[in-house]
Design an enzyme around this catalytic site. Structure first.
Site, PDB file in Angstrom:
ATOM      1  N   SER A  19     -25.584  12.783 -35.305  1.00 12.19           N
ATOM      2  CA  SER A  19     -24.850  13.788 -34.717  1.00 12.19           C
ATOM      3  C   SER A  19     -23.638  13.412 -34.037  1.00 12.19           C
ATOM      4  CB  SER A  19     -25.772  14.659 -33.759  1.00 12.19           C
ATOM      5  OG  SER A  19     -25.115  15.857 -33.544  1.00 12.19           O
ATOM      6  N   ASP A  65     -27.738  18.844 -38.996  1.00 15.05           N
ATOM      7  CA  ASP A  65     -27.744  17.767 -37.767  1.00 15.05           C
ATOM      8  C   ASP A  65     -29.059  16.526 -38.117  1.00 15.05           C
ATOM      9  OD1 ASP A  65     -28.387  16.151 -35.175  1.00 15.05           O
ATOM     10  OD2 ASP A  65     -27.004  17.817 -34.365  1.00 15.05           O
TER      11      ASP A  65
END
Length: 282
Positions: free
Chosen positions: A40, A163
């Site tokens: 991320s 993510d």
């Protein structure tokens, strides 16, 4: 014998400025790693680090992130993404952007780079490499940063990605399996507080309508994260891992921030990096 070294930056939205502070201190002290694993926002931190662009990530968190084009309900209405990943990793970061990534320096640095994303169809982690990043094409960073529900999936080669934190949030075993002797793990939650499931239940239910496997991974992220942190702690007891984590979150969360909280978290990360040099040499 010289130790082989790795660093893992787990990201965590605006809390990930902690990792930016850690990495800027590494740049100030001339510390490098053989391999960097980013998840991320941690992948974006590490891209700037590998390009040796000191304080670049800090500026993104403390200046650009307050623009409505960067992250806002306005961005969500306009693009379907609360955080406009095209703005962050394209408009701002391309060669003609306001603060370009120095791609030539990034590519020339021998540090290997792994970016973790979650395959939206299988819910399994996918590990992109440095070779998947090209000049003005930072799509893998977008994929790793696409928070489910808050962001649309990022499609690469017809595969939707979300993510990386929902699939392999703390890939310490992957680094161990790759043979690294000294691994720095940068967390952005309190080290000894377990992640809880309740915040993921509603978004997991929504995600499951379109991506059931990814929704299941999100629903169980708390368990994956807690298990991987516990594993990192065991390796830390053996002297193979150094865990850095904030002692306070300063009011920050994945999607919420204050300027003061960001600055305090950044300074906390910078201070927390103090033992890295001795650990890598031990």
């Amino acid at each position: 014998m010289t130790n082989s070294t790795a660093i893992i930056d787990v990201g965590g939205g605006f809390r990930a400025i902690f990792g930016a502070g850690v990495l800027d201190r590494c740049l100030d002290e001339g510390i490098s790693f053989d391999h960097a694993y980013g998840i991320s926002a941690g992948s974006a931190n590490l891209a700037s680090f590998i390009a040796r662009q000191n304080t670049r990530a800090h500026r993104f968190y403390t200046e650009f992130a307050f623009r409505k084009e960067y992250a806002s309900m306005d961005a969500y209405v306009r693009t379907g993404n609360y955080c406009d990943l095209d703005y962050v990793y394209g408009t701002l970061s391309n060669h003609d952007g306001e603060y370009p990534l120095d791609y030539e320096a990034f590519a020339a640095n021998p540090t290997e780079f792994t970016v973790v994303a979650a395959d939206g169809l299988t819910g399994e982690p996918h590990y992109f490499t440095k070779h998947d990043m090209r000049y003005d094409d930072y799509t893998i960073l977008k994929a790793s940063s696409a928070v489910p529900v808050a962001c649309k999936p990022v499609v690469i080669d017809d595969v939707p990605y979300f993510d990386g934190g929902i699939a392999d949030p703390v890939p310490v075993q992957r680094a161990v399996d790759a043979g690294y002797d000294r691994i720095v793990v940068v967390l952005t939650r309190l080290k000894d507080v377990l992640r809880e499931q309740h915040k993921d239940v509603a978004p997991a239910k929504l995600l499951s309508h379109s991506y059931p496997a990814a929704g299941e991974a999100l629903l169980n992220r708390y368990r994956t994260y807690n298990d991987e942190v516990a594993l990192a702690k065991r390796y830390e007891q053996e002297g193979r891992v150094l865990i850095l984590a904030p002692e306070d979150l300063y009011g920050l969360s994945t999607m919420s921030k204050t300027y003061e909280g960001l600055e305090r978290m950044y300074r906390a990360g910078y201070a927390a990096a103090e033992p890295i040099a001795a650990f890598l040499a031990s």
